[in-house]
Design a protein around this motif. Sequence first.
Motif, mmCIF file in Angstrom:
data_model
loop_
_atom_site.group_PDB
_atom_site.id
_atom_site.type_symbol
_atom_site.label_atom_id
_atom_site.label_comp_id
_atom_site.label_asym_id
_atom_site.label_seq_id
_atom_site.Cartn_x
_atom_site.Cartn_y
_atom_site.Cartn_z
ATOM 1 N N MET A 1 0.836 -1.195 0.000
ATOM 2 C CA MET A 1 0.000 0.000 0.000
ATOM 3 C C MET A 1 0.868 1.239 0.000
ATOM 4 S SD MET A 1 -2.817 1.289 2.799
ATOM 5 C CE MET A 1 -1.556 1.576 4.025
ATOM 6 N N ARG A 2 0.572 2.168 -0.888
ATOM 7 C CA ARG A 2 1.325 3.414 -0.983
ATOM 8 C C ARG A 2 0.682 4.477 -0.107
ATOM 9 N NH1 ARG A 2 1.012 0.131 -4.250
ATOM 10 N NH2 ARG A 2 -1.161 0.610 -4.674
ATOM 11 N N LYS A 3 1.508 5.254 0.613
ATOM 12 C CA LYS A 3 1.006 6.260 1.534
ATOM 13 C C LYS A 3 1.374 7.649 1.039
ATOM 14 C CE LYS A 3 1.310 3.245 5.580
ATOM 15 N NZ LYS A 3 1.848 3.086 6.952
ATOM 16 N N SER A 4 0.468 8.602 1.256
ATOM 17 C CA SER A 4 0.711 9.968 0.783
ATOM 18 C C SER A 4 1.607 10.754 1.732
ATOM 19 C CB SER A 4 -0.621 10.713 0.625
ATOM 20 O OG SER A 4 -1.215 10.945 1.904
ATOM 21 N N GLY A 5 1.628 10.379 3.021
ATOM 22 C CA GLY A 5 2.394 11.113 4.012
ATOM 23 C C GLY A 5 1.644 12.299 4.585
ATOM 24 N N ASN A 6 0.485 12.595 4.048
ATOM 25 C CA ASN A 6 -0.322 13.718 4.522
ATOM 26 C C ASN A 6 -1.255 13.250 5.640
ATOM 27 O OD1 ASN A 6 -1.791 16.064 4.829
ATOM 28 N ND2 ASN A 6 -2.967 15.818 2.946
ATOM 29 N N THR A 7 -1.224 13.929 6.778
ATOM 30 C CA THR A 7 -2.079 13.548 7.904
ATOM 31 C C THR A 7 -3.098 14.634 8.247
ATOM 32 O OG1 THR A 7 -0.438 14.397 9.480
ATOM 33 C CG2 THR A 7 -0.308 12.050 8.892
ATOM 34 N N GLU A 8 -3.204 15.644 7.383
ATOM 35 C CA GLU A 8 -4.183 16.706 7.621
ATOM 36 C C GLU A 8 -5.582 16.232 7.222
ATOM 37 O OE1 GLU A 8 -3.777 19.725 8.995
ATOM 38 O OE2 GLU A 8 -1.715 19.142 9.424
ATOM 39 N N PRO A 9 -6.599 16.530 8.036
ATOM 40 C CA PRO A 9 -7.970 16.156 7.675
ATOM 41 C C PRO A 9 -8.396 16.809 6.363
ATOM 42 C CG PRO A 9 -7.835 16.863 9.969
ATOM 43 C CD PRO A 9 -6.527 17.217 9.334
ATOM 44 N N THR A 10 -9.247 16.138 5.630
ATOM 45 C CA THR A 10 -9.771 16.676 4.381
ATOM 46 C C THR A 10 -10.809 17.740 4.692
ATOM 47 O OG1 THR A 10 -9.411 14.535 3.318
ATOM 48 C CG2 THR A 10 -10.895 16.083 2.207
ATOM 49 N N ALA A 11 -10.576 18.955 4.222
ATOM 50 C CA ALA A 11 -11.448 20.082 4.568
ATOM 51 C C ALA A 11 -12.882 19.846 4.116
ATOM 52 C CB ALA A 11 -10.897 21.371 3.949
ATOM 53 N N LEU A 12 -13.062 19.222 2.966
ATOM 54 C CA LEU A 12 -14.414 18.950 2.475
ATOM 55 C C LEU A 12 -15.179 18.074 3.449
ATOM 56 C CD1 LEU A 12 -16.637 18.935 0.295
ATOM 57 C CD2 LEU A 12 -15.426 17.006 -0.773
ATOM 58 N N PHE A 13 -14.510 17.034 3.971
ATOM 59 C CA PHE A 13 -15.171 16.125 4.901
ATOM 60 C C PHE A 13 -15.416 16.795 6.249
ATOM 61 C CE2 PHE A 13 -12.767 12.495 2.587
ATOM 62 C CZ PHE A 13 -13.555 12.699 1.471
ATOM 63 N N ALA A 14 -14.474 17.641 6.671
ATOM 64 C CA ALA A 14 -14.615 18.345 7.942
ATOM 65 C C ALA A 14 -15.790 19.321 7.918
ATOM 66 C CB ALA A 14 -13.329 19.100 8.275
ATOM 67 N N ASP A 68 -26.482 6.238 11.943
ATOM 68 C CA ASP A 68 -27.129 5.800 10.710
ATOM 69 C C ASP A 68 -26.941 6.788 9.564
ATOM 70 O OD1 ASP A 68 -28.734 7.791 11.666
ATOM 71 O OD2 ASP A 68 -30.609 6.673 11.550
ATOM 72 N N ARG A 69 -26.146 7.853 9.783
ATOM 73 C CA ARG A 69 -25.841 8.803 8.715
ATOM 74 C C ARG A 69 -24.342 8.844 8.384
ATOM 75 N NH1 ARG A 69 -29.619 12.939 7.837
ATOM 76 N NH2 ARG A 69 -27.929 14.472 7.544
ATOM 77 N N LEU A 70 -23.559 8.008 9.080
ATOM 78 C CA LEU A 70 -22.108 8.039 8.916
ATOM 79 C C LEU A 70 -21.652 7.320 7.651
ATOM 80 C CD1 LEU A 70 -20.779 7.300 12.515
ATOM 81 C CD2 LEU A 70 -20.745 9.486 11.313
ATOM 82 N N ILE A 71 -20.530 7.794 7.115
ATOM 83 C CA ILE A 71 -19.799 7.066 6.084
ATOM 84 C C ILE A 71 -18.322 7.318 6.345
ATOM 85 C CG2 ILE A 71 -19.707 8.925 4.350
ATOM 86 C CD1 ILE A 71 -20.391 6.686 2.257
ATOM 87 N N PHE A 72 -17.481 6.306 6.105
ATOM 88 C CA PHE A 72 -16.075 6.396 6.476
ATOM 89 C C PHE A 72 -15.170 6.295 5.251
ATOM 90 C CE2 PHE A 72 -18.089 4.955 10.346
ATOM 91 C CZ PHE A 72 -17.431 5.676 11.338
ATOM 92 N N ARG A 73 -14.054 7.008 5.321
ATOM 93 C CA ARG A 73 -12.953 6.820 4.374
ATOM 94 C C ARG A 73 -11.768 6.337 5.191
ATOM 95 N NH1 ARG A 73 -8.195 8.389 2.957
ATOM 96 N NH2 ARG A 73 -8.094 9.893 4.665
ATOM 97 N N TYR A 74 -11.215 5.190 4.822
ATOM 98 C CA TYR A 74 -10.137 4.593 5.601
ATOM 99 C C TYR A 74 -8.782 4.837 4.929
ATOM 100 C CZ TYR A 74 -13.982 2.181 7.881
ATOM 101 O OH TYR A 74 -15.140 1.904 8.557
ATOM 102 N N PRO A 75 -7.751 5.180 5.705
ATOM 103 C CA PRO A 75 -6.444 5.484 5.116
ATOM 104 C C PRO A 75 -5.717 4.262 4.578
ATOM 105 C CG PRO A 75 -6.308 5.531 7.503
ATOM 106 C CD PRO A 75 -7.766 5.384 7.167
ATOM 107 N N TYR A 76 -6.159 3.063 4.945
ATOM 108 C CA TYR A 76 -5.456 1.856 4.523
ATOM 109 C C TYR A 76 -6.050 1.245 3.255
ATOM 110 C CZ TYR A 76 -9.339 -0.019 7.299
ATOM 111 O OH TYR A 76 -10.581 -0.277 7.819
#
Length: 211
Positions: free
Chosen positions: A1-14, A22-30
Amino acid sequence: MRKSGNTEPTALFAKVPGGEYDRLIFRYPYQSDTMLAMSYHEAAKRLAHSYHGQPIDDTVLLPFLTLYRQAFELRLKEMIRSFASLRRRFEEPGNPALQPKAIEKRLRNPRVLGHNLEALLNEMLEHADSLESAEDFPDSTRELVMLLHEADSSGTAFRYSGQLPDIQESLDFPDLAALLDEEFTMLGGIEDALTEMYAAGPQPEDEGDWY
């Protein structure tokens, strides 16, 4: 798995933080490209299930094909990584062309592989042939990948206007959806079978890093 090295939250998601379960959706870094290919496949299937044979359904065709084209591209790239890894571990450990950085360089170079489905297919089959499995590769899957390539060789014909034939075309959408689903699933089965075949055999003393 290739990693970007960026650990800042995505502003769009924030902008829309999750609260209720029951309204959640997740994006996983792995998530790997294999997982993303499966995600594109799942999204395409869900879009296909929205089809009801109405005029408005014409609007889903190109987005649907875009999802599948991306799914096939990512699956082929992961098969290249996986098969190159098997060759490196079991057949040619000293081959510099099989090292992870060399493989990634070829995958990312638009003049070598990039988004070219035909080139990706041929590269994958070259690795498979070295592992003595290309002869078992289904002709129907090979044909389907090439049909996708011929329809959208640039990777943009399904995403932008003006790159497909300047004619009106009709097709059986449920048959198209079934064909793409079957052949995409077939690709995954080919990768799994070859990987499992080598996993069941004698293992090198120094397994190292598969990728």
